[in-house]
Enzyme design. Sequence first.
Site, PDB file in Angstrom:
ATOM      1  N   ASP A  83      -7.422  40.525  53.644  1.00  0.00           N
ATOM      2  CA  ASP A  83      -7.787  39.332  52.499  1.00  0.00           C
ATOM      3  C   ASP A  83      -5.715  38.694  51.777  1.00  0.00           C
ATOM      4  O   ASP A  83      -5.011  38.975  52.699  1.00  0.00           O
ATOM      5  CB  ASP A  83      -7.804  40.602  51.083  1.00  0.00           C
TER       6      ASP A  83
ATOM      7  N   ASN B 160      -8.536  50.944  40.048  1.00  0.00           N
ATOM      8  CA  ASN B 160     -10.390  50.729  39.141  1.00  0.00           C
ATOM      9  C   ASN B 160     -10.735  50.671  40.820  1.00  0.00           C
ATOM     10  O   ASN B 160     -12.611  50.616  40.429  1.00  0.00           O
ATOM     11  CB  ASN B 160     -10.387  49.253  38.985  1.00  0.00           C
TER      12      ASN B 160
ATOM     13  N   HIS C 191     -11.165  49.077  43.797  1.00  0.00           N
ATOM     14  CA  HIS C 191     -11.400  48.387  44.939  1.00  0.00           C
ATOM     15  C   HIS C 191     -11.066  48.702  46.195  1.00  0.00           C
ATOM     16  O   HIS C 191      -9.727  49.055  46.683  1.00  0.00           O
ATOM     17  CB  HIS C 191     -11.152  46.742  44.435  1.00  0.00           C
TER      18      HIS C 191
ATOM     19  N   GLU D 228     -13.655  44.337  44.033  1.00  0.00           N
ATOM     20  CA  GLU D 228     -13.498  44.469  42.774  1.00  0.00           C
ATOM     21  C   GLU D 228     -14.567  45.018  42.522  1.00  0.00           C
ATOM     22  O   GLU D 228     -15.921  45.174  42.779  1.00  0.00           O
ATOM     23  CB  GLU D 228     -12.792  42.897  41.716  1.00  0.00           C
TER      24      GLU D 228
HETATM   25  C1  GLP Z   1      -3.981  45.253  46.647  1.00  0.00           C
HETATM   26  C2  GLP Z   1      -4.612  44.605  47.703  1.00  0.00           C
HETATM   27  C3  GLP Z   1      -5.612  46.209  48.206  1.00  0.00           C
HETATM   28  C4  GLP Z   1      -4.457  47.355  47.674  1.00  0.00           C
HETATM   29  C5  GLP Z   1      -4.314  47.437  46.565  1.00  0.00           C
HETATM   30  C6  GLP Z   1      -3.522  48.572  45.555  1.00  0.00           C
HETATM   31  O1  GLP Z   1      -4.731  44.809  45.150  1.00  0.00           O
HETATM   32  N1  GLP Z   1      -5.680  44.150  47.624  1.00  0.00           N
HETATM   33  O2  GLP Z   1      -5.371  46.032  49.354  1.00  0.00           O
HETATM   34  O3  GLP Z   1      -4.694  48.416  48.794  1.00  0.00           O
HETATM   35  O4  GLP Z   1      -3.811  46.263  46.116  1.00  0.00           O
HETATM   36  O5  GLP Z   1      -2.215  48.619  46.058  1.00  0.00           O
HETATM   37  P1  GLP Z   1      -0.871  49.638  45.994  1.00  0.00           P
HETATM   38  O6  GLP Z   1      -0.973  50.527  47.724  1.00  0.00           O
HETATM   39  O7  GLP Z   1       0.292  48.943  46.311  1.00  0.00           O
HETATM   40  O8  GLP Z   1      -1.337  50.928  45.068  1.00  0.00           O
END
Ligand code: GLP
Length: 262
Positions: free
Chosen positions: A67, A136, A138, A143
């Site tokens: 992304d 959540n 995702h 989402e």
């Molecule tokens: C973002 C990214 C996701 C990632 C998520 C969790 O929203 N788009 O790909 O998995 O954050 O991030 P973290 O690993 O910092 O908890």
Amino acid sequence: MQIVILENSEAVAAHGAEVFIQKLQKKPNAVFGLATGSTPLALYKKLIEANQNKTVSFSDASSFNLDEYLGLSGQHPQSYRHFMQENLFNHIDIHRDNTHVPHGDAENPITACKEYDELITQKGGIDIQLLGIGRNGHIGFNEPSSGLSSRTRVKTLTHATIADNARFFAEGEFQPHLSITMGIGTIMDSRKVLLLATGSSKADAIYATVEGPLSASCPASALQMHQDVMLIIDEAAAEKLQHKEFYKHIERENQKLMASLK
Ligand code: GLP
């Protein structure tokens, strides 16, 4: 689902990195799906080490990131392209042209999304897709309420995700509310999925992913339908799993079986 529960985040990173290393040793031109966020950082450090000590080379490998923020160019310090350059690509021997991150500044994001999926197909599909998970549930920026067969497209972020990711932006700095993300269907097309989660803030999401219903309310639950998915999580992220001991038992049995086949 294969569920590997390990002591701490260090062990999670080491186990995940080993899966990548073994794939690369068997298939030097492997196609990796990569993720941002804090969770994969320790794994990336281990891949950098493995590349620098010549255990593996990425010179024939390619990558597709999940992304990108819509509205940020790849030069922007908060862009996911920039994140990948800083935390992985600049330190390994992968060719820049073989690394792909959706273009947040594409003139026509809708066409760019379609082209991104087409490019993945042209390159033969993703061998291993790395995922983190949002609180959540995702994956990528899919989402809750995302279509479980969705393709790469523009998505609106929830307030919760914007708040969770605000830590990366300076006060008053523009923080995008839109993104381009691989769809859940795109992720499901990967030959193998590796989802990493650490810390108790992910425990509810992991519970919903593994033991909750298959539902767009928890996008990661779509992985219940994937034929080769490995969750590598630490004890804290596993703390709400009702059948935690059973998953550990399965892993011990798996290891015995694998050892007997060697
Ligand atoms: C973002 C990214 C996701 C990632 C998520 C969790 O929203 N788009 O790909 O998995 O954050 O991030 P973290 O690993 O910092 O908890």
